[in-house]
Design a protein around this motif. Structure first.
Motif, PDB file in Angstrom:
ATOM      1  N   HIS A  49       0.866  -1.299  -0.078  1.00 43.63           N
ATOM      2  CA  HIS A  49      -0.142   0.075   0.009  1.00 43.63           C
ATOM      3  C   HIS A  49       0.800   1.161  -0.010  1.00 43.63           C
ATOM      4  CE1 HIS A  49      -4.103  -1.883   0.944  1.00 43.63           C
ATOM      5  NE2 HIS A  49      -3.368  -2.749   1.017  1.00 43.63           N
ATOM      6  N   THR A  50       1.836   1.150   0.986  1.00 46.36           N
ATOM      7  CA  THR A  50       3.028   2.241   0.856  1.00 46.36           C
ATOM      8  C   THR A  50       3.650   2.633  -0.646  1.00 46.36           C
ATOM      9  OG1 THR A  50       3.519   1.930   2.942  1.00 46.36           O
ATOM     10  CG2 THR A  50       4.911   3.113   1.785  1.00 46.36           C
ATOM     11  N   LEU A  51       3.749   1.572  -1.548  1.00 48.52           N
ATOM     12  CA  LEU A  51       4.242   1.764  -2.684  1.00 48.52           C
ATOM     13  C   LEU A  51       3.301   2.567  -3.647  1.00 48.52           C
ATOM     14  CD1 LEU A  51       5.860  -1.667  -3.699  1.00 48.52           C
ATOM     15  CD2 LEU A  51       7.040   0.489  -2.598  1.00 48.52           C
ATOM     16  N   GLU A  67       0.837   4.539  -2.483  1.00 47.67           N
ATOM     17  CA  GLU A  67       0.488   5.718  -1.547  1.00 47.67           C
ATOM     18  C   GLU A  67       1.606   6.892  -1.961  1.00 47.67           C
ATOM     19  OE1 GLU A  67      -1.664   5.777   2.386  1.00 47.67           O
ATOM     20  OE2 GLU A  67       0.558   6.000   2.972  1.00 47.67           O
ATOM     21  N   LYS A  68       2.886   6.389  -2.122  1.00 43.50           N
ATOM     22  CA  LYS A  68       4.191   7.404  -2.099  1.00 43.50           C
ATOM     23  C   LYS A  68       4.223   7.444  -3.470  1.00 43.50           C
ATOM     24  CE  LYS A  68       4.770   7.262   2.434  1.00 43.50           C
ATOM     25  NZ  LYS A  68       4.603   8.808   3.120  1.00 43.50           N
ATOM     26  N   GLY A  69       3.634   7.020  -4.528  1.00 38.22           N
ATOM     27  CA  GLY A  69       3.705   7.236  -5.881  1.00 38.22           C
ATOM     28  C   GLY A  69       4.840   6.743  -6.272  1.00 38.22           C
ATOM     29  N   LEU A  70       5.236   5.364  -5.910  1.00 36.38           N
ATOM     30  CA  LEU A  70       6.417   4.792  -6.376  1.00 36.38           C
ATOM     31  C   LEU A  70       6.044   3.769  -7.216  1.00 36.38           C
ATOM     32  CD1 LEU A  70       8.223   4.085  -2.930  1.00 36.38           C
ATOM     33  CD2 LEU A  70       9.057   5.532  -4.708  1.00 36.38           C
ATOM     34  N   ALA A  71       4.905   3.075  -7.273  1.00 31.53           N
ATOM     35  CA  ALA A  71       4.374   2.088  -8.148  1.00 31.53           C
ATOM     36  C   ALA A  71       2.988   2.999  -8.839  1.00 31.53           C
ATOM     37  CB  ALA A  71       3.768   0.962  -7.312  1.00 31.53           C
ATOM     38  N   TYR A  72       3.107   2.642  -9.891  1.00 35.17           N
ATOM     39  CA  TYR A  72       2.003   3.210 -10.845  1.00 35.17           C
ATOM     40  C   TYR A  72       1.883   2.475 -12.214  1.00 35.17           C
ATOM     41  CZ  TYR A  72       6.145   5.682 -12.498  1.00 35.17           C
ATOM     42  OH  TYR A  72       7.309   6.009 -12.912  1.00 35.17           O
ATOM     43  N   SER A  73       1.049   2.769 -13.070  1.00 37.03           N
ATOM     44  CA  SER A  73       0.729   1.992 -14.442  1.00 37.03           C
ATOM     45  C   SER A  73       2.128   1.515 -15.090  1.00 37.03           C
ATOM     46  CB  SER A  73      -0.294   2.667 -15.301  1.00 37.03           C
ATOM     47  OG  SER A  73      -0.594   2.049 -16.354  1.00 37.03           O
ATOM     48  N   GLY A  74       2.197   0.338 -15.377  1.00 37.71           N
ATOM     49  CA  GLY A  74       3.313  -0.141 -16.136  1.00 37.71           C
ATOM     50  C   GLY A  74       4.322  -0.355 -15.563  1.00 37.71           C
ATOM     51  N   THR A  75       4.555   0.016 -14.004  1.00 38.26           N
ATOM     52  CA  THR A  75       5.885  -0.235 -13.233  1.00 38.26           C
ATOM     53  C   THR A  75       6.035  -2.048 -12.973  1.00 38.26           C
ATOM     54  OG1 THR A  75       4.868   0.367 -11.268  1.00 38.26           O
ATOM     55  CG2 THR A  75       6.073   2.090 -12.597  1.00 38.26           C
ATOM     56  N   THR A  76       7.248  -2.015 -12.533  1.00 40.57           N
ATOM     57  CA  THR A  76       7.432  -3.323 -11.922  1.00 40.57           C
ATOM     58  C   THR A  76       8.143  -3.374 -10.655  1.00 40.57           C
ATOM     59  OG1 THR A  76       9.623  -3.482 -12.757  1.00 40.57           O
ATOM     60  CG2 THR A  76       7.751  -4.452 -14.229  1.00 40.57           C
ATOM     61  N   ALA A  77       7.587  -4.243  -9.684  1.00 43.17           N
ATOM     62  CA  ALA A  77       8.042  -4.231  -8.301  1.00 43.17           C
ATOM     63  C   ALA A  77       8.103  -5.724  -7.833  1.00 43.17           C
ATOM     64  CB  ALA A  77       7.115  -3.401  -7.424  1.00 43.17           C
ATOM     65  N   VAL A 110      -7.426  -2.536  12.055  1.00 41.72           N
ATOM     66  CA  VAL A 110      -6.000  -2.151  11.970  1.00 41.72           C
ATOM     67  C   VAL A 110      -6.125  -1.588  10.445  1.00 41.72           C
ATOM     68  CG1 VAL A 110      -3.790  -3.090  11.608  1.00 41.72           C
ATOM     69  CG2 VAL A 110      -5.273  -4.200  13.347  1.00 41.72           C
ATOM     70  N   PRO A 111      -5.920  -0.251  10.403  1.00 38.96           N
ATOM     71  CA  PRO A 111      -5.620   0.385   8.995  1.00 38.96           C
ATOM     72  C   PRO A 111      -4.758  -0.173   8.258  1.00 38.96           C
ATOM     73  CG  PRO A 111      -6.024   1.930  10.708  1.00 38.96           C
ATOM     74  CD  PRO A 111      -5.846   0.772  11.315  1.00 38.96           C
ATOM     75  N   ALA A 112      -4.555  -0.050   6.825  1.00 39.68           N
ATOM     76  CA  ALA A 112      -3.491  -0.683   6.080  1.00 39.68           C
ATOM     77  C   ALA A 112      -2.170   0.429   6.284  1.00 39.68           C
ATOM     78  CB  ALA A 112      -3.771  -0.597   4.728  1.00 39.68           C
ATOM     79  N   THR A 113      -2.466   1.783   6.016  1.00 41.49           N
ATOM     80  CA  THR A 113      -1.333   2.450   6.364  1.00 41.49           C
ATOM     81  C   THR A 113      -1.694   3.829   7.434  1.00 41.49           C
ATOM     82  OG1 THR A 113      -2.147   4.415   4.642  1.00 41.49           O
ATOM     83  CG2 THR A 113      -1.137   2.265   4.082  1.00 41.49           C
TER      84      THR A 113
END
Length: 600
Positions: free
Chosen positions: A100-102, A104-114, A324-327
């Motif tokens: 969820h952090t990825l 929320e922080k804009g690190l992951a978005y359409s087309g990215t890999t993780a 328990v909230p996710a973030t």
């Protein structure tokens, strides 16, 4: 190409990829959690590796965000020290769930890999990104190389036609999909979901559905982001982003047309996420506790739904309600909107953000004889504790917490029910101290342990309460101690034995220990009809022989039969009954890693 094929091709040297191709993929985001993180560090130290790109490499502490377990605390500190030495960012115990952090922080978005040590990394399919849970060796390799090898999966398309019925939530939809497809009929596939109503699914709803791809046996469930989700990603990332879309002429292995209007509110019965029934069929089942949270349903929309039902009401006597909230950001928003006040006034317990009971490191676990209704994604035996766990939507969970028994969200009785519940005692594990001698024959013979079961998940193989163990010699004694009927396996298995099972062996979590425990005991190989995707990678990377054979039944095996397994050709022979069948030989990659003695 399909979505998964386009994303993989965009991150490889290939302009076009197809199912079955094995390619090296550049990984945009490489993550280790507190679960698995210390083992990643150990691999990097043991093999004298370096971190390829610190700005793309992270730690997330979400399994034990309270730091309440001494072994987890030690592992977290190992990761912190490594991060300081190598300039890595740590999302520490106050942050929340890493996937969820990825987002929320804009690190992951359409087309990215993780890639992460989280088997629910495929949650990133909610935003049209490639996310994969992998074992410790894979993540260490990703830290070092910035890429991993990957086999392009088949793609499946699901069209959800029609409109969503009133009172059917995202969790009900994914439980409906599990009811339709089970735990292994989409095994190893990348699934894309489309439909007019799907286009209107919110980010939170897509996260709920995508997060249970692992329980369906899928590599990933992918959605194409709508305009609102792209605006969210751009705001979080701080720059203009492009949507990766499927090609009009993309080829799918299967296309399914489902009527969304036929979906109903559902619950998963204890033991199997895919064993679902309408809530009406489980109505009246007494509960001891209720839980809202996890990477599946720890979002703001989930808590707004819960608060709207709970406001002005009280939790049933003798029912413990855990939230328990996710973030941490979601936690603070709940506080700002007054939801925390509603929860506490009703008698609920609210914890800091994290994975909660699913990871055994926070609130959410239940005790022997306890019955829980949960928004989690897994209810395997022992996964969330010693008791029984029903899975349901936040609306069903909060209504049941008020009623004291399972009820539809719009049928809460005026007077709660109070019940007494008992359960059977669990057998304690036996001990075994044999250590595997790692020679590398291309064929083996051995005595069979035949376990004719599908969907033996990693919690059954190696339970999460032992995940802090990093020494292989200690792992063997806990093998199968959470698999009913085989709790004494570790005390009876002999060096050189071969384990034969059915479909989807090793589904569930990304834990490497579920492979290494067999090596610790001296098991020579595992033969199965199919494997969980992460388990298959972990075994290959650890140079532990696994062979796939869809004709196992033809061998007419019984416990104690002697069989031979040829790793190169895939031929299996029941030497006791003189029956042979043809399985799949090692791929080029598997054979190379096997002969090398492991990924490193």
């Amino acid at each position: 190409m399909t979505l998964i094929e386009k994303i993989i091709a965009n991150h490889s040297k290939e302009s076009f990829v197809k199912p079955g191709d094995i390619v090296d993929i550049d990984i945009d985001i490489r993550v280790a959690r507190d679960f698995g993180g210390a083992n990643v560090v150990k691999n990097i130290h043991d093999y004298q590796l370096k971190v390829a790109d610190p700005e793309k490499t992270f730690f997330t502490f979400d399994c034990n965000p309270t730091g309440s377990d001494q072994k987890y605390a030690v592992n977290q500190q190992i990761c912190r020290l490594f991060a300081r030495d190598n300039g890595l960012k740590v999302f520490d115990i106050n942050n929340g769930i890493g996937t969820h952090t990825l987002i929320e922080k804009g690190l992951a978005y359409s087309g990215t890999t993780a890639v992460t040590t989280d088997s629910h990394a495929n949650i990133l399919g909610a935003i049209g990104a490639f996310g994969q849970g992998m074992g410790d060796k894979d993540i260490a390799a990703a830290f070092h190389h910035g890429k991993v090898w990957f086999k392009v999966p088949k793609s499946v398309k699901i069209n959800l036609n029609g409109k969503r019925p009133k009172g059917v939530f995202a969790k009900d939809i994914v439980l409906g999909l599990l009811n339709r497809f089970g735990a292994n009929s989409l095994l190893g596939c990348a699934v894309e979901i489309y439909g007019e109503e799907v286009d209107r699914f919110t980010l939170d709803e897509r996260i709920t559905i995508a997060s249970m791809a692992t329980e369906m046996g899928c590599i990933i469930i992918l959605f194409t982001p709508n305009e609102a989700i792209m605006e969210y990603s751009e705001f979080r990332n701080g720059k203009k982003l492009e949507v990766v879309r499927v090609d009009a002429d993309a080829h799918y292995d299967q296309v399914y047309e489902l009527n969304l209007e036929s979906f109903v509110a559902r619950v998963s019965l204890p033991g199997e996420p895919h064993n679902t029934v309408p809530v009406s069929e489980a109505k009246g089942t007494p509960i001891d506790s209720a839980f809202i949270g996890s990477c599946t349903n720890g979002r703001m929309e989930d808590f707004r739904i819960a608060a709207s039902i709970l406001k002005g009401r009280k939790i049933a006597p003798e029912v413990v309600f855990k939230i328990v909230p996710a973030t941490d950001e979601i936690w603070k928003t709940c506080l700002k909107e007054g939801l925390i006040h509603i929860f506490k006034e009703a008698g609920a317990m609210v914890s800091n953000a994290g994975c909660a009971g699913c990871a055994a490191g926070q609130v959410g676990q239940n005790g022997e004889g306890e019955v829980t209704i949960s928004t989690g994604n897994r209810n395997f035996p022992g996964k969330q504790g010693k008791g029984d766990v029903y899975l349901a939507s936040p609306a069903t969970v909060v209504a049941s917490a008020i009623a004291g028994c399972i009820v539809p969200y719009d049928q809460i009785p005026k007077t709660p029910c109070i019940h007494d519940i008992t359960s059977e005692k669990i057998v304690e594990p036996a001990l075994h101290h044999s250590i595997f001698d790692a020679n590398k024959p291309k064929s083996v013979e051995g005595r069979v342990w035949y376990i004719p079961m599908d969907n033996i998940d990693t919690d059954m193989i190696y339970h999460n309460r032992y995940l802090t163990i990093t020494q292989m010699e200690e792992m063997g004694q806990y093998t199968f101690d959470n698999l009913k009927g085989y709790e004494d396996f570790a005390s009876k298995v002999q060096v050189g034995d071969i384990v034969v099972v059915h479909k989807n062996f090793g589904s569930g979590s990304s834990r490497q220990q579920a492979v290494d425990c067999f090596k610790s005991l001296g098991v020579q190989a595992i033969v199965a009809e199919s494997y969980g995707a992460i388990y298959e990678r972990n075994a290959i990377n650890a140079a532990f022989p696994i062979v796939t054979c869809t004709d196992i039944l033809e061998l007419k095996l019984a416990d104690g039969d002697k069989i031979s397994v040829d790793f190169e050709t895939g031929e299996l022979v029941n030497l006791t009954k003189d029956i042979s069948v043809q399985g799949e030989g090692f791929s080029e990659v598997q054979l190379e890693i096997y002969q090398n003695g492991g990924l490193f």
